[in-house]
Scaffold this motif. Structure first.
Motif, PDB file in Angstrom:
ATOM      1  N   GLY A  83       0.781  -1.189  -0.164  1.00 12.42           N
ATOM      2  CA  GLY A  83       0.046   0.188   0.225  1.00 12.42           C
ATOM      3  C   GLY A  83       0.863   1.367   0.087  1.00 12.42           C
ATOM      4  N   CYS A  84       0.431   2.349  -0.447  1.00 12.23           N
ATOM      5  CA  CYS A  84       1.104   3.497  -0.533  1.00 12.23           C
ATOM      6  C   CYS A  84       0.173   4.688  -0.036  1.00 12.23           C
ATOM      7  CB  CYS A  84       1.713   3.497  -1.886  1.00 12.23           C
ATOM      8  SG  CYS A  84       3.235   4.593  -2.102  1.00 12.23           S
ATOM      9  N   VAL A  85       0.903   5.430   0.872  1.00 11.20           N
ATOM     10  CA  VAL A  85       0.354   6.911   0.996  1.00 11.20           C
ATOM     11  C   VAL A  85       1.023   8.018   0.923  1.00 11.20           C
ATOM     12  CG1 VAL A  85      -0.782   8.092   3.022  1.00 11.20           C
ATOM     13  CG2 VAL A  85      -0.980   5.759   3.196  1.00 11.20           C
ATOM     14  N   PHE A  86       0.738   9.273   0.408  1.00 13.59           N
ATOM     15  CA  PHE A  86       1.545  10.333  -0.101  1.00 13.59           C
ATOM     16  C   PHE A  86       1.062  11.664   0.747  1.00 13.59           C
ATOM     17  CE2 PHE A  86       1.003   7.525  -3.713  1.00 13.59           C
ATOM     18  CZ  PHE A  86       2.364   7.375  -4.159  1.00 13.59           C
ATOM     19  N   GLN A  87       1.859  12.505   0.503  1.00 17.58           N
ATOM     20  CA  GLN A  87       1.704  13.822   1.399  1.00 17.58           C
ATOM     21  C   GLN A  87       0.438  14.545   0.852  1.00 17.58           C
ATOM     22  OE1 GLN A  87       5.504  16.125   0.897  1.00 17.58           O
ATOM     23  NE2 GLN A  87       4.265  18.040   1.997  1.00 17.58           N
ATOM     24  N   ASP A  88       0.439  14.553  -0.410  1.00 18.25           N
ATOM     25  CA  ASP A  88      -0.841  15.126  -0.958  1.00 18.25           C
ATOM     26  C   ASP A  88      -2.101  14.329  -1.111  1.00 18.25           C
ATOM     27  OD1 ASP A  88       0.122  13.213  -2.864  1.00 18.25           O
ATOM     28  OD2 ASP A  88       0.345  15.037  -4.580  1.00 18.25           O
ATOM     29  N   PHE A  89      -2.281  13.255  -0.455  1.00 16.20           N
ATOM     30  CA  PHE A  89      -3.590  12.486  -0.280  1.00 16.20           C
ATOM     31  C   PHE A  89      -3.929  11.836  -1.395  1.00 16.20           C
ATOM     32  CE2 PHE A  89      -4.422  16.474   2.129  1.00 16.20           C
ATOM     33  CZ  PHE A  89      -3.660  16.214   3.168  1.00 16.20           C
ATOM     34  N   ASN A 100     -14.013   6.448  -2.644  1.00 13.10           N
ATOM     35  CA  ASN A 100     -12.598   6.642  -2.769  1.00 13.10           C
ATOM     36  C   ASN A 100     -11.796   5.303  -2.236  1.00 13.10           C
ATOM     37  OD1 ASN A 100     -10.746   9.072  -3.569  1.00 13.10           O
ATOM     38  ND2 ASN A 100     -12.626   9.924  -3.027  1.00 13.10           N
ATOM     39  N   VAL A 101     -12.276   4.766  -1.225  1.00 11.96           N
ATOM     40  CA  VAL A 101     -11.933   3.559  -0.617  1.00 11.96           C
ATOM     41  C   VAL A 101     -12.251   2.298  -1.414  1.00 11.96           C
ATOM     42  CG1 VAL A 101     -11.821   2.041   1.509  1.00 11.96           C
ATOM     43  CG2 VAL A 101     -11.887   4.486   1.822  1.00 11.96           C
ATOM     44  N   ALA A 102     -13.467   2.274  -1.802  1.00 10.47           N
ATOM     45  CA  ALA A 102     -13.942   1.050  -2.591  1.00 10.47           C
ATOM     46  C   ALA A 102     -13.195   1.023  -3.934  1.00 10.47           C
ATOM     47  CB  ALA A 102     -15.546   1.287  -2.846  1.00 10.47           C
ATOM     48  N   ILE A 149      -5.193   6.703   3.813  1.00 16.33           N
ATOM     49  CA  ILE A 149      -4.576   5.312   4.479  1.00 16.33           C
ATOM     50  C   ILE A 149      -5.599   4.243   4.412  1.00 16.33           C
ATOM     51  CG2 ILE A 149      -3.921   4.367   6.814  1.00 16.33           C
ATOM     52  CD1 ILE A 149      -2.748   7.399   7.279  1.00 16.33           C
ATOM     53  N   ALA A 150      -6.753   4.767   4.704  1.00 14.82           N
ATOM     54  CA  ALA A 150      -8.047   3.498   4.439  1.00 14.82           C
ATOM     55  C   ALA A 150      -7.770   3.096   3.017  1.00 14.82           C
ATOM     56  CB  ALA A 150      -9.452   4.082   4.794  1.00 14.82           C
ATOM     57  N   ARG A 151      -7.709   3.559   2.138  1.00 18.02           N
ATOM     58  CA  ARG A 151      -7.536   3.338   0.681  1.00 18.02           C
ATOM     59  C   ARG A 151      -6.285   2.599   0.495  1.00 18.02           C
ATOM     60  NH1 ARG A 151      -7.009   7.703  -3.643  1.00 18.02           N
ATOM     61  NH2 ARG A 151      -4.743   7.726  -2.674  1.00 18.02           N
ATOM     62  N   VAL A 154      -7.131  -0.798   2.611  1.00  9.98           N
ATOM     63  CA  VAL A 154      -8.233  -1.695   2.641  1.00  9.98           C
ATOM     64  C   VAL A 154      -8.059  -3.158   1.783  1.00  9.98           C
ATOM     65  CG1 VAL A 154      -8.929  -0.899   0.406  1.00  9.98           C
ATOM     66  CG2 VAL A 154     -10.621  -1.670   2.042  1.00  9.98           C
ATOM     67  N   GLY A 155      -6.949  -3.207   0.771  1.00 11.67           N
ATOM     68  CA  GLY A 155      -6.671  -4.471   0.497  1.00 11.67           C
ATOM     69  C   GLY A 155      -5.814  -5.261   1.124  1.00 11.67           C
ATOM     70  N   ARG A 156      -5.610  -4.841   2.541  1.00 10.60           N
ATOM     71  CA  ARG A 156      -4.913  -5.749   3.539  1.00 10.60           C
ATOM     72  C   ARG A 156      -3.490  -5.727   2.878  1.00 10.60           C
ATOM     73  NH1 ARG A 156      -8.287  -4.258   6.577  1.00 10.60           N
ATOM     74  NH2 ARG A 156      -9.240  -5.354   8.159  1.00 10.60           N
ATOM     75  N   PRO A 157      -2.368  -4.842   2.597  1.00  9.28           N
ATOM     76  CA  PRO A 157      -1.310  -5.141   1.873  1.00  9.28           C
ATOM     77  C   PRO A 157      -0.373  -5.466   3.192  1.00  9.28           C
ATOM     78  CG  PRO A 157      -1.434  -2.728   2.442  1.00  9.28           C
ATOM     79  CD  PRO A 157      -3.001  -3.236   2.709  1.00  9.28           C
ATOM     80  N   ARG A 158       0.755  -6.182   2.821  1.00 15.79           N
ATOM     81  CA  ARG A 158       1.724  -6.649   3.915  1.00 15.79           C
ATOM     82  C   ARG A 158       2.760  -5.335   4.059  1.00 15.79           C
ATOM     83  NH1 ARG A 158       4.476 -11.680   2.390  1.00 15.79           N
ATOM     84  NH2 ARG A 158       4.845 -11.847   4.646  1.00 15.79           N
ATOM     85  N   VAL A 159       2.744  -4.503   3.048  1.00 13.18           N
ATOM     86  CA  VAL A 159       3.847  -3.348   3.405  1.00 13.18           C
ATOM     87  C   VAL A 159       2.846  -2.060   3.173  1.00 13.18           C
ATOM     88  CG1 VAL A 159       5.849  -2.170   2.760  1.00 13.18           C
ATOM     89  CG2 VAL A 159       5.650  -4.776   2.906  1.00 13.18           C
ATOM     90  N   LEU A 160       3.109  -1.201   4.187  1.00  4.25           N
ATOM     91  CA  LEU A 160       2.473   0.136   3.684  1.00  4.25           C
ATOM     92  C   LEU A 160       3.586   1.004   3.749  1.00  4.25           C
ATOM     93  CD1 LEU A 160      -0.165   1.903   3.577  1.00  4.25           C
ATOM     94  CD2 LEU A 160      -0.015   2.286   5.875  1.00  4.25           C
ATOM     95  N   LEU A 161       3.978   1.846   2.584  1.00  3.45           N
ATOM     96  CA  LEU A 161       4.959   2.931   2.138  1.00  3.45           C
ATOM     97  C   LEU A 161       4.131   4.144   2.459  1.00  3.45           C
ATOM     98  CD1 LEU A 161       6.579   1.381  -0.909  1.00  3.45           C
ATOM     99  CD2 LEU A 161       6.902   0.903   1.414  1.00  3.45           C
ATOM    100  N   ALA A 162       4.945   5.028   3.300  1.00  4.33           N
ATOM    101  CA  ALA A 162       4.118   6.477   3.360  1.00  4.33           C
ATOM    102  C   ALA A 162       5.379   7.362   3.017  1.00  4.33           C
ATOM    103  CB  ALA A 162       3.582   6.462   4.987  1.00  4.33           C
ATOM    104  N   ASP A 163       4.926   8.256   2.267  1.00  2.00           N
ATOM    105  CA  ASP A 163       5.829   9.321   1.642  1.00  2.00           C
ATOM    106  C   ASP A 163       5.317  10.660   2.232  1.00  2.00           C
ATOM    107  OD1 ASP A 163       7.770  10.500   0.627  1.00  2.00           O
ATOM    108  OD2 ASP A 163       7.368  10.005  -1.517  1.00  2.00           O
ATOM    109  N   GLU A 164       6.274  10.862   3.326  1.00  2.00           N
ATOM    110  CA  GLU A 164       5.759  12.281   4.254  1.00  2.00           C
ATOM    111  C   GLU A 164       4.254  12.373   4.248  1.00  2.00           C
ATOM    112  OE1 GLU A 164       7.890  15.492   3.127  1.00  2.00           O
ATOM    113  OE2 GLU A 164       9.579  14.369   1.873  1.00  2.00           O
TER     114      GLU A 164
END
Lengths: 280, 290
Positions: A83-89, A100-102, A149-151, A154-164
């Motif tokens: 999964g991936c999360v970014f600074q600008d959502f 958005n999550v679905a 983050i929910a998006r 939601v697919g239950r990733p094994r790794v979550l990458l968060a860029d700022e």
């Protein structure tokens, strides 16, 4: 789980490598902060883990699979595990929170009954129950990041990458996002977070990997945002060496001093008690 | 991807690109209408050809001094020729009777001609009536043969006119196809740019390339299909109003039937959808990151 062996990455138009001879191992369930100045290679590292880029040399593996050797048609399967999360959502403005999550489940072909069951559950987990039908522009920045983050989760990733992920948020909201990432990490998901927010890093004392000019200059469990050598050269600008307490860190070890700035202290005022009780 | 979310993305894309999509539909309709008209003209050529071909023969005019032996050898050769179905001999009297029958509406012409003025002839039916040229070439100049005439050659000017019209229609269709292709290319470029955030998220969460591209390709296919349907409707109206309602009363030639209209309509709709989808896929390779 994640291994980088002697990874060097030079962009085609680049004159110097974005990553230089980087060797790193991240175990399953870890929470790792990636710190370092802009241009130090943090985002490049995340892009390699997403297979947005291929390393120029060296080996990047996820669960033993060489990411550079994965054929293009298999890359989507890899990305479902990351999964991936970014600074600008990066939310879709014409879709509701639930939409958005679905979306993340719809586009990978999950059945409708699964989407209907999982989306409310995840929105409850991120604290957005009752806001399913809001649109992104009706939410605060913190709430938008929770949707992101929910998006990603939601697919239950094994790794979550968060860029700022807290780069656009105030300290109190950032703390809420960190608590959420902690909760995600407690489910067993490995979290790798690139950040410039010293307060958040210092508040938790997790593993810190510091990059500078594409090289790993510190890999420290229970570390702080900034290391400080004996001469105090790592102290932030404007702060006299030796101003903060602590001893010089030993790079690449689990012992390091934690250097706090006044700004850090301000952020820390909002931090909950128990900072530093990471998974390590 | 499930069909519901796919249609939702497709619908959003069509709403967003309504102006460009409408332009694609109009140019595709004109292009496919021209193509359909060309196909119907070809169908008309075949209809006329099919109607007349059984009534046309190759005629071998014999010289007056042909010996019975030469004639018998010629008949044997023709009967042995695999291209020849039947051989029938008409003497000067029978040729004269046929001449009088063919020109009964022109008594002045008949009055100036006697049985002795016309050559005896062998009348041939061919296995493939369109292969008369081979017979003409093969038997012209043989002993006892004055001339070999393919009656089908008489229709060539008519065929040339109809072919000319169909070539003109196909040329216009090709020009319109180029315009349609350019518009589809632009539509994909605009659409891929407008939806770059959506496609980036799809890629990040693990959607396959086929899933990411599907809404774009479907959008193109739908535009092409709609253009094809408009063109097909135009062909049906032309058949009902122009051909059946107008030309049918003015000519004794047979005119193409509704089966040709349905075949042409199906062809332009299928081609519209497929060609637009193919053009869209081509543009996606350039404007959408895999």
């Amino acid at each position: 789980m994640i291994r980088l062996d002697a990874v060097t990455m030079t962009y085609p138009a680049g004159t110097r490598p974005a990553l230089r001879d980087l060797t790193l191992r991240i175990d399953e369930g870890e929470f790792v902060y990636l710190v370092g100045p802009s241009g130090s290679g943090k985002s490049t590292l995340l892009r390699l883990l997403l297979r947005e880029e291929r390393a120029t040399s060296g080996l990047v593996t996820l669960d033993g699979a060489d990411l550079a050797a994965i054929p293009d048609r298999r890359v989507p399967l890899l990305r479902r595990a990351v999964g991936c999360v970014f600074q600008d959502f990066r939310l879709l403005p014409d879709r509701t929170v639930a939409g958005n999550v679905a979306f993340a489940l719809d586009v990978v072909g999950r059945p409708r009954h699964v989407v209907r069951a999982v989306v409310p559950e995840v929105l409850g987990l991120v604290g957005l129950a009752g806001k399913e039908n809001r649109y992104p522009d009706e939410l605060s920045g913190g709430e938008q990041q929770r949707v992101a983050i929910a998006r990603a989760f939601v697919g239950r990733p094994r790794v979550l990458l968060a860029d700022e992920p807290t780069g656009n948020l105030d300290p109190a909201t950032s703390e809420g996002i960190m608590r959420l990432l902690d909760a995600v990490n407690r489910t067993g998901t490995t979290v790798v977070m690139a950040t410039h927010n010293a307060g958040l890093v210092d508040a938790r004392r997790r593993r810190v990997v510091e990059l500078a000019d594409g090289a790993c200059v510190r890999d420290e469990r229970g570390g702080a945002y900034e290391a400080r050598d004996a001469g105090g050269t790592a102290a932030p600008p404007g702060q006299a060496p030796g101003h903060a307490p602590g001893h010089a860190p030993e790079r690449g070890t689990a012992t390091a001093a934690r250097v706090r700035t006044d700004e850090d202290a301000g952020d820390r005022a909002d931090a909950p008690a128990g900072a530093g009780d990471g998974v390590d | 991807m499930r069909i519901g979310p796919l249609l939702a993305i497709l619908g959003a894309g069509l709403r967003r690109n309504l102006a460009v999509t409408s332009a694609v539909v109009i140019t595709a309709a004109v292009c496919l209408g021209m193509l359909g008209a060309g196909l119907l003209l070809r169908a008309e050529v075949h209809t006329i050809d099919g109607y007349l071909v059984d009534q046309l023969e190759v005629v071998v005019d014999l010289t007056d001094d042909i010996t019975p032996g030469q004639r018998a050898m010629l008949v044997d050769d023709l009967k042995a020729d695999p291209a020849v179905l039947t051989v029938r001999y008409e003497d000067k009297r029978q040729v004269y009777e046929r001449f009088k029958r063919d020109f009964q509406s022109s008594p002045d012409v008949v009055a100036g001609v006697g049985p002795a003025d016309l050559p005896a002839a062998l009348r041939l039916r061919l296995v493939d009536p369109r292969a008369g040229d081979q017979i003409v070439l093969g038997y012209t100049g043989r002993d006892g043969v004055e001339a070999v005439r393919d009656q089908r050659a008489l229709l060539r000017p008519l065929y040339q006119v109809l072919d000319g019209f169909s070539v003109a229609a196909f040329t216009l269709a090709a020009v319109q196809a180029a315009a349609s292709g350019a518009l589809i290319y632009t539509m994909i470029r605009v659409s891929a740019h407008a939806r770059r955030r959506e496609t980036a998220i799809m890629r990040l969460v693990g959607a396959t390339n086929a899933t990411i591209r599907a809404p774009f390709v479907l959008e193109c296919a739908l535009s092409g299909l709609t253009g094809g349907m408009v063109a097909a409707a135009a062909l049906v109206v032309c058949k009902a109003v122009l051909v059946d309602g107008h030309f049918a009363h003015q000519t004794t030639f047979p005119l193409f039937g509704w089966d040709a209209v349905w075949v042409s309509s199906g062809a332009v709709m299928a081609l519209g959808a497929l060609a637009a989808a193919a053009m869209g896929s081509l543009a996606l390779h350039r404007h959408l990151r895999a």
